[in-house]
Design a protein around this motif. Sequence first.
Motif, PDB file in Angstrom:
ATOM      1  N   GLY A 162      42.469 -41.637-143.722  1.00  0.00           N
ATOM      2  CA  GLY A 162      43.069 -42.621-142.573  1.00  0.00           C
ATOM      3  C   GLY A 162      42.260 -43.487-142.251  1.00  0.00           C
ATOM      4  N   PHE A 163      41.012 -44.099-142.827  1.00  0.00           N
ATOM      5  CA  PHE A 163      40.182 -45.213-142.437  1.00  0.00           C
ATOM      6  C   PHE A 163      40.694 -46.361-143.097  1.00  0.00           C
ATOM      7  CE2 PHE A 163      37.678 -41.296-141.528  1.00  0.00           C
ATOM      8  CZ  PHE A 163      37.044 -41.544-140.368  1.00  0.00           C
ATOM      9  N   ALA A 164      40.565 -47.573-142.451  1.00  0.00           N
ATOM     10  CA  ALA A 164      40.839 -49.007-143.095  1.00  0.00           C
ATOM     11  C   ALA A 164      39.347 -49.544-143.806  1.00  0.00           C
ATOM     12  CB  ALA A 164      41.374 -49.864-142.105  1.00  0.00           C
ATOM     13  N   VAL A 165      39.243 -49.601-145.098  1.00  0.00           N
ATOM     14  CA  VAL A 165      37.790 -49.817-145.534  1.00  0.00           C
ATOM     15  C   VAL A 165      37.816 -51.182-146.008  1.00  0.00           C
ATOM     16  CG1 VAL A 165      36.181 -49.193-147.039  1.00  0.00           C
ATOM     17  CG2 VAL A 165      37.703 -47.297-146.141  1.00  0.00           C
ATOM     18  N   THR A 166      36.810 -52.075-145.579  1.00  0.00           N
ATOM     19  CA  THR A 166      36.324 -53.359-146.142  1.00  0.00           C
ATOM     20  C   THR A 166      35.159 -53.029-147.039  1.00  0.00           C
ATOM     21  OG1 THR A 166      37.316 -54.506-144.310  1.00  0.00           O
ATOM     22  CG2 THR A 166      36.039 -55.759-145.690  1.00  0.00           C
ATOM     23  N   VAL A 167      35.355 -53.648-148.229  1.00  0.00           N
ATOM     24  CA  VAL A 167      34.131 -53.400-149.037  1.00  0.00           C
ATOM     25  C   VAL A 167      33.231 -54.714-149.405  1.00  0.00           C
ATOM     26  CG1 VAL A 167      33.315 -52.571-151.329  1.00  0.00           C
ATOM     27  CG2 VAL A 167      35.055 -51.301-150.270  1.00  0.00           C
ATOM     28  N   HIS A 168      31.876 -54.884-149.435  1.00  0.00           N
ATOM     29  CA  HIS A 168      31.251 -56.012-149.698  1.00  0.00           C
ATOM     30  C   HIS A 168      30.603 -55.563-150.866  1.00  0.00           C
ATOM     31  CE1 HIS A 168      31.933 -57.691-145.802  1.00  0.00           C
ATOM     32  NE2 HIS A 168      31.751 -56.542-145.122  1.00  0.00           N
ATOM     33  N   GLU A 169      30.633 -56.072-152.057  1.00  0.00           N
ATOM     34  CA  GLU A 169      30.042 -55.618-153.312  1.00  0.00           C
ATOM     35  C   GLU A 169      28.709 -56.487-153.402  1.00  0.00           C
ATOM     36  OE1 GLU A 169      31.450 -53.751-155.330  1.00  0.00           O
ATOM     37  OE2 GLU A 169      33.473 -53.684-154.992  1.00  0.00           O
ATOM     38  N   THR A 170      27.859 -56.310-152.778  1.00  0.00           N
ATOM     39  CA  THR A 170      26.358 -57.028-152.500  1.00  0.00           C
ATOM     40  C   THR A 170      25.191 -56.139-152.619  1.00  0.00           C
ATOM     41  OG1 THR A 170      26.602 -57.071-150.192  1.00  0.00           O
ATOM     42  CG2 THR A 170      27.463 -58.874-151.129  1.00  0.00           C
ATOM     43  N   GLY A 171      25.536 -54.726-152.800  1.00  0.00           N
ATOM     44  CA  GLY A 171      24.471 -53.927-152.613  1.00  0.00           C
ATOM     45  C   GLY A 171      24.130 -53.611-151.220  1.00  0.00           C
ATOM     46  N   ASN A 172      23.214 -52.299-151.049  1.00  0.00           N
ATOM     47  CA  ASN A 172      23.125 -52.104-149.432  1.00  0.00           C
ATOM     48  C   ASN A 172      21.559 -52.188-149.175  1.00  0.00           C
ATOM     49  OD1 ASN A 172      22.523 -49.915-151.231  1.00  0.00           O
ATOM     50  ND2 ASN A 172      22.794 -48.407-149.655  1.00  0.00           N
ATOM     51  N   ALA A 173      20.791 -52.431-149.645  1.00  0.00           N
ATOM     52  CA  ALA A 173      19.402 -52.403-149.383  1.00  0.00           C
ATOM     53  C   ALA A 173      19.051 -53.173-148.072  1.00  0.00           C
ATOM     54  CB  ALA A 173      18.331 -52.772-150.527  1.00  0.00           C
ATOM     55  N   ALA A 174      19.532 -54.656-148.246  1.00  0.00           N
ATOM     56  CA  ALA A 174      19.331 -55.466-147.096  1.00  0.00           C
ATOM     57  C   ALA A 174      19.869 -54.949-145.808  1.00  0.00           C
ATOM     58  CB  ALA A 174      19.867 -56.855-147.616  1.00  0.00           C
ATOM     59  N   VAL A 175      21.198 -54.515-145.926  1.00  0.00           N
ATOM     60  CA  VAL A 175      22.030 -54.119-144.752  1.00  0.00           C
ATOM     61  C   VAL A 175      21.133 -52.930-144.212  1.00  0.00           C
ATOM     62  CG1 VAL A 175      23.775 -52.745-145.755  1.00  0.00           C
ATOM     63  CG2 VAL A 175      24.169 -54.071-143.519  1.00  0.00           C
ATOM     64  N   ARG A 176      20.794 -51.847-145.049  1.00  0.00           N
ATOM     65  CA  ARG A 176      20.317 -50.702-144.695  1.00  0.00           C
ATOM     66  C   ARG A 176      18.943 -51.144-143.733  1.00  0.00           C
ATOM     67  NH1 ARG A 176      17.934 -48.376-149.100  1.00  0.00           N
ATOM     68  NH2 ARG A 176      19.837 -47.641-149.826  1.00  0.00           N
ATOM     69  N   ALA A 177      18.229 -52.146-144.302  1.00  0.00           N
ATOM     70  CA  ALA A 177      16.940 -52.439-143.569  1.00  0.00           C
ATOM     71  C   ALA A 177      17.080 -53.269-142.357  1.00  0.00           C
ATOM     72  CB  ALA A 177      16.130 -53.396-144.522  1.00  0.00           C
ATOM     73  N   ARG A 178      18.248 -53.847-142.253  1.00  0.00           N
ATOM     74  CA  ARG A 178      18.733 -54.672-141.227  1.00  0.00           C
ATOM     75  C   ARG A 178      18.989 -53.976-139.853  1.00  0.00           C
ATOM     76  NH1 ARG A 178      23.653 -56.648-139.627  1.00  0.00           N
ATOM     77  NH2 ARG A 178      24.347 -56.542-141.817  1.00  0.00           N
ATOM     78  N   LEU A 179      19.642 -52.871-140.478  1.00  0.00           N
ATOM     79  CA  LEU A 179      20.184 -51.735-139.465  1.00  0.00           C
ATOM     80  C   LEU A 179      18.995 -50.626-139.066  1.00  0.00           C
ATOM     81  CD1 LEU A 179      23.897 -50.882-140.922  1.00  0.00           C
ATOM     82  CD2 LEU A 179      23.128 -52.220-139.094  1.00  0.00           C
ATOM     83  N   GLY A 180      17.844 -50.766-139.758  1.00  0.00           N
ATOM     84  CA  GLY A 180      16.746 -50.126-139.371  1.00  0.00           C
ATOM     85  C   GLY A 180      16.889 -48.577-139.981  1.00  0.00           C
ATOM     86  N   LEU A 181      17.450 -48.347-140.810  1.00  0.00           N
ATOM     87  CA  LEU A 181      17.576 -46.975-141.636  1.00  0.00           C
ATOM     88  C   LEU A 181      16.264 -47.147-142.548  1.00  0.00           C
ATOM     89  CD1 LEU A 181      18.986 -44.344-141.509  1.00  0.00           C
ATOM     90  CD2 LEU A 181      20.016 -45.256-143.756  1.00  0.00           C
ATOM     91  N   PRO A 182      15.404 -46.121-142.591  1.00  0.00           N
ATOM     92  CA  PRO A 182      14.172 -45.904-143.356  1.00  0.00           C
ATOM     93  C   PRO A 182      14.722 -45.564-144.936  1.00  0.00           C
ATOM     94  CG  PRO A 182      14.034 -44.542-141.489  1.00  0.00           C
ATOM     95  CD  PRO A 182      15.192 -44.924-141.364  1.00  0.00           C
ATOM     96  N   THR A 183      14.158 -46.226-145.878  1.00  0.00           N
ATOM     97  CA  THR A 183      14.686 -45.810-147.329  1.00  0.00           C
ATOM     98  C   THR A 183      14.779 -44.434-147.558  1.00  0.00           C
ATOM     99  OG1 THR A 183      12.261 -46.436-147.983  1.00  0.00           O
ATOM    100  CG2 THR A 183      13.768 -48.149-148.137  1.00  0.00           C
ATOM    101  N   ARG A 184      13.731 -43.398-146.656  1.00  0.00           N
ATOM    102  CA  ARG A 184      13.518 -42.200-147.203  1.00  0.00           C
ATOM    103  C   ARG A 184      14.950 -41.411-146.768  1.00  0.00           C
ATOM    104  NH1 ARG A 184      13.019 -39.274-142.355  1.00  0.00           N
ATOM    105  NH2 ARG A 184      12.297 -40.519-140.724  1.00  0.00           N
ATOM    106  N   LEU A 185      15.920 -42.319-146.191  1.00  0.00           N
ATOM    107  CA  LEU A 185      17.156 -41.630-145.835  1.00  0.00           C
ATOM    108  C   LEU A 185      18.269 -42.444-146.584  1.00  0.00           C
ATOM    109  CD1 LEU A 185      16.615 -41.331-141.898  1.00  0.00           C
ATOM    110  CD2 LEU A 185      16.647 -39.551-143.363  1.00  0.00           C
ATOM    111  N   GLY A 186      17.980 -43.157-147.423  1.00  0.00           N
ATOM    112  CA  GLY A 186      18.785 -43.934-148.084  1.00  0.00           C
ATOM    113  C   GLY A 186      19.664 -43.105-149.185  1.00  0.00           C
ATOM    114  N   SER A 187      20.687 -44.036-149.795  1.00  0.00           N
ATOM    115  CA  SER A 187      21.638 -43.566-150.683  1.00  0.00           C
ATOM    116  C   SER A 187      21.959 -44.858-151.071  1.00  0.00           C
ATOM    117  CB  SER A 187      22.806 -42.603-150.154  1.00  0.00           C
ATOM    118  OG  SER A 187      23.520 -42.337-151.132  1.00  0.00           O
ATOM    119  N   CYS A 188      23.178 -44.537-151.730  1.00  0.00           N
ATOM    120  CA  CYS A 188      23.879 -45.754-152.838  1.00  0.00           C
ATOM    121  C   CYS A 188      24.802 -46.945-152.141  1.00  0.00           C
ATOM    122  CB  CYS A 188      24.498 -45.056-154.082  1.00  0.00           C
ATOM    123  SG  CYS A 188      25.763 -43.856-153.755  1.00  0.00           S
TER     124      CYS A 188
END
Length: 162
Positions: A57-83
């Motif tokens: 039931g979620f409406a999903v928008t996908v950005h096919e750009t990878g996620n490392a930059a957005v993860r860093a911008r949002l302040g999530l440490p890489t130790r908690l990262g995924s794909c």
Amino acid sequence: MHTFRPRRRQWMAALAAGIAGAALPALASAPKTAVEVWKDPSCGCCQDWVTHMEQNGFAVTVHETGNAAVRARLGLPTRLGSCHTALAGGYLLEGHVPAADVRKLLQQKPKALGLAVPGMPVGSPGMDGPEYKGRKDPYDVLLVTRNLMNSDVSTRVFTSYR
């Protein structure tokens, strides 16, 4: 007397259909929660997670750009990262977080960055395809919080899958 029962059944069936029909527009018009996802364009398990979210039931928008930059911008440490990294209702979602946990997060509205499933545990949504032959590894969905005084990120178990 015999004609009463068939007519009564017809009337009851028409009433049930009318009630069901009246409920359908309400269900169809219920707004879906928007989820924005950043992933690698060639990641199949990420797309399987997107499908899991859409089927729930979620409406999903996908950005096919990878996620490392957005993860860093949002302040999530890489130790908690995924794909893949996502945003829903102002919360960060990292990795293969089950839709039920996202719903629970959005209902409870804790003071947190969001939820993370570090790594890519087999058996989690998107990592549960036929190629895994039913294997389900234990994993935790972590609630990720940030200390406003020093910006330290901490976690606690939100849901445990065993």
